[in-house]
Design a protein around this motif. Sequence first.
Motif: not given
Ligand code: S3P
Length: 174
Positions: A15-16, A21, A54, A85, A87, A124
Amino acid sequence: MIDDGSRRHLVLVGLMGAGKTTVGAACATRLARPFVDTDDVVEANTGMSVRDVFIQQGESSFRQLERRAVEEACATPTPAVIACGGGAVLDGDNRRRLQRTGFVVWLQADPATLMARVKDGTERPLLEGRGTATLERLAVVRAAAYEAAADALVDTDGLTVSQVVDAVLEVYPR
Ligand code: S3P
């Protein structure tokens, strides 16, 4: 792991705020490999920030661009470290491609830990104006996809970045 070089990349999912990274870049330095972040690939390919993609094109366009980014990242000719990312693994093609070309590590953390980490000004779009409840919901909704994608899990709660890097490199068969 198949040691014929076919699953050559180290792939980080989660998850975010899981640290993909930061940890991925540090792993790449330790392994002396290129580092590829799929969000960066989307941004390089579009000339737009993920947030603007987005807002201006919607999530489904972003997911298409993300699929292409995963494809490009996996096609890196030398073994790389790939941060996905959050998702990306929801898409079955992405999951299969990542599995086929890499060893996939799921970085996990409690939603409260994730929320504390994403409050660093990074934009995000899925979290804007929302709180820990969103991350709790995403953790539930996405758990099966992360589990299906992952070869190994690292619980990052209470660990420093360098401890997480050690834990990832420990589970990564080389
Ligand atoms: C997302 C995570 C983000 C980025 C976008 C969507 C997600 O990346 O791809 O905002 O759906 O969880 P990070 O996980 O690197 O923050």
